[in-house]
Scaffold this motif. Sequence first.
Motif, PDB file in Angstrom:
ATOM      1  N   GLY A 130      48.123  31.704  32.283  1.00 58.48           N
ATOM      2  CA  GLY A 130      48.670  31.814  30.927  1.00 58.48           C
ATOM      3  C   GLY A 130      47.931  32.826  30.076  1.00 58.48           C
ATOM      4  O   GLY A 130      48.416  33.224  29.018  1.00 58.48           O
ATOM      5  N   ASP A 131      46.761  33.264  30.501  1.00 55.26           N
ATOM      6  CA  ASP A 131      46.002  34.233  29.699  1.00 55.26           C
ATOM      7  C   ASP A 131      46.703  35.580  29.678  1.00 55.26           C
ATOM      8  O   ASP A 131      47.316  35.975  30.666  1.00 55.26           O
ATOM      9  CB  ASP A 131      44.613  34.448  30.309  1.00 55.26           C
ATOM     10  CG  ASP A 131      43.655  33.356  29.900  1.00 55.26           C
ATOM     11  OD1 ASP A 131      44.040  32.519  29.063  1.00 55.26           O
ATOM     12  OD2 ASP A 131      42.533  33.333  30.435  1.00 55.26           O
ATOM     13  N   PRO A 132      46.554  36.287  28.550  1.00 55.81           N
ATOM     14  CA  PRO A 132      47.105  37.642  28.537  1.00 55.81           C
ATOM     15  C   PRO A 132      46.201  38.606  29.292  1.00 55.81           C
ATOM     16  O   PRO A 132      45.007  38.353  29.448  1.00 55.81           O
ATOM     17  CB  PRO A 132      47.130  37.998  27.041  1.00 55.81           C
ATOM     18  CG  PRO A 132      46.081  37.149  26.425  1.00 55.81           C
ATOM     19  CD  PRO A 132      45.946  35.902  27.267  1.00 55.81           C
ATOM     20  N   PRO A 163      51.469  38.631  29.587  1.00 58.14           N
ATOM     21  CA  PRO A 163      50.980  37.459  30.306  1.00 58.14           C
ATOM     22  C   PRO A 163      50.626  37.803  31.753  1.00 58.14           C
ATOM     23  O   PRO A 163      51.341  38.573  32.390  1.00 58.14           O
ATOM     24  CB  PRO A 163      52.167  36.490  30.275  1.00 58.14           C
ATOM     25  CG  PRO A 163      53.220  37.118  29.449  1.00 58.14           C
ATOM     26  CD  PRO A 163      52.847  38.525  29.150  1.00 58.14           C
TER      27      PRO A 163
END
Length: 647
Positions: A138-140, A147
């Motif tokens: 989920g981290d960019p 994403p």
Amino acid sequence: MKYYLTTPIYYTNAAPHIGHAYTTIAADTIKRMKRMQGYDVVLTTGTDEHGQKIERAALAAGKTPQAYTDVIAEEFQRQWQILGLSVDRFQRTTSKSHAAVVQDLFRRCVERGHVYKGHYSGQYCVFDELYVNDAKPGDPCPECGRPTETVTEENYFFRLSSFRERLLALYDAQPDFILPETRRNEVLSFLKQGLQDLSISRTTIKWGIAVPEEQNHVFYVWFDALSTYMSAVAGEKIHGENLWPADLHLIGKEIVRFHAIYWPAFLMAADLPLPKRIFAHGWLLFENDKMSKSRGNIVRATPIHKVLGTDALRYFLMREVVFGQDGSFSYDALVGRYNSDLANGLGNLASRTLAMINQYREGKIPSSDGDQQIAHTMTECTALALEAFERFDFSKALEVIWLMIGVVDKYIVERAPWKLAKAGEDQSKLLDETLYTAAEALRIITALLIPVIPESAAKIWSQLGCKHSTDDVRIAELNWGHCRAGQALGSVIGVFPRADAKAAIEKMKALEDEELARQQALLGKTKAPEAKAAADGSSQITIDDFSKVDLRVGVVKDAAPIKGADKLLHLHVDIGEEQPRSIVAGIAVSYKPEELIGRKVVIVANLAPRKLRGVESQGMIVAASREGDIPVLASFLEDVPIGARLK
Ligand code: MSP
């Protein structure tokens, strides 16, 4: 002596635009400059056609990757031809000769013990084709803010971690290995954080070069792409000298890490010579904004070429943007520079000088040594301009050359040849000197401009009566005194007709629309891959799953850019708690910090906190993606209280 320089090989997920043209024009300018210095220059470019990003783009267009990339690779080649760029080799990563070089590089790394088999389980950014080792689901992506995706697969790993010291020693021994300095510092600080081993093969995608003796491994696209610099000139020599290693890799600033860390490490591991220098230029923006498909502000080079000529674009890019820094393109500024610098400046000096020689000396260069004061100024300025070119400081070099134009203009006005001509025999010698001086200065100015505006320089050159091709002009000819007495001028035609700004801009914009439509028809319509995944229902969750996510309304209290991360912003968002939350969001491509203050947003409030670029993020901001992965913040039509939960 050889000089081998490269541009990046461009991805074939989209058609060429002015950003790609910027690098390739700069490379062509350097090529011409080095040729003047007497080098045998080879310039290569090409297309990067493998990998997940291209595979997906092709899928979305309903084509096979090969069919899709064939079309775009051809577009790139066509673009460089239209712009008259002097590219020596166009290397495609789908060519057979290339695959053999990639496989050989791999074998050499394996034989020397720098590769092992393992598993990667972690985040991957498809847009940048980058493993984001320290990210969580989920981290960019720290580079582009899009994403990341979770990848779990068997890979071959390259022992990148063991090259840290050798890389540091390289940068130390060759302080100009990475230019400009800002980029060098960026790489140094990246290395200071330590290096992790790098996966160099993929097993969950098919579109790539096969890893030798393996069933389902293809090479990681950057291992494949970087090798192009060698495969484009494999085995080639000039006068007995190997073309490899490259003397210069010219790139955009966003791909420094791949070039300054991965690439030399691969080569060190394989015991192969390293490139001599990497120069990373800045970003070309449109009216100070990032160019993107969804903003509809991508500019293509062909319409400019058709309306004002390629040299107008070349001059603008090299003069307006300080090479190494970001710079902005706008049609207004382009036409403004064209009229003021090319039509009024250089064009005017050429036409008045040549017209006076025609009028007062029957089109023949008079005999004289020229004005020694002007000769001296020209020599000094030439040295300054050459020195700036050598540093790739094109805008400085052009500034100096326009200073030279100003000096000659002023000299002509002060000498007033029209008065000298009226004075008859008495002033004849002075008139000869004046005309010779203007012509000789124009010759030197024109010669200095060959690398930047080759087509126009060639025209002025032959109007001055110089017979040899501008491709054959060498540095020694920049010395004062090469115009021959009696040299007959060629036929004089204006090189830069003044442009009607409004009409020219309208025409370029209309052609831009046509070019866009043509390219879209070539590529077929694209569909967002995310939409397809949602439609097939493959990833359904229960209401309980959903209720685990604590979505809250908050208001942005302050926002600021994060140093060294173009795509990220650091926000403080009040969701009704004692302290506003510190949140790092990959939304800088869409929003300026000041636009966000006071804006209501939605955040995921129960996400475990983590650090991005050294800044703690205590939640995630909710946004949708437009085409091209451009984030748009979720918002409400009606007013909603701060802290309200979404359910
Ligand atoms: N395929 C990789 C490069 C592999 S090199 C072994 C890639 N391709 S790309 O199509 O994204 O091209 C990126 C390069 O295009 C930049 O590094 C830069 O040279 C040029 N540019 C594309 N858009 C640009 C701007 N808007 N401004 C300046 N340069 C731009 O990355």
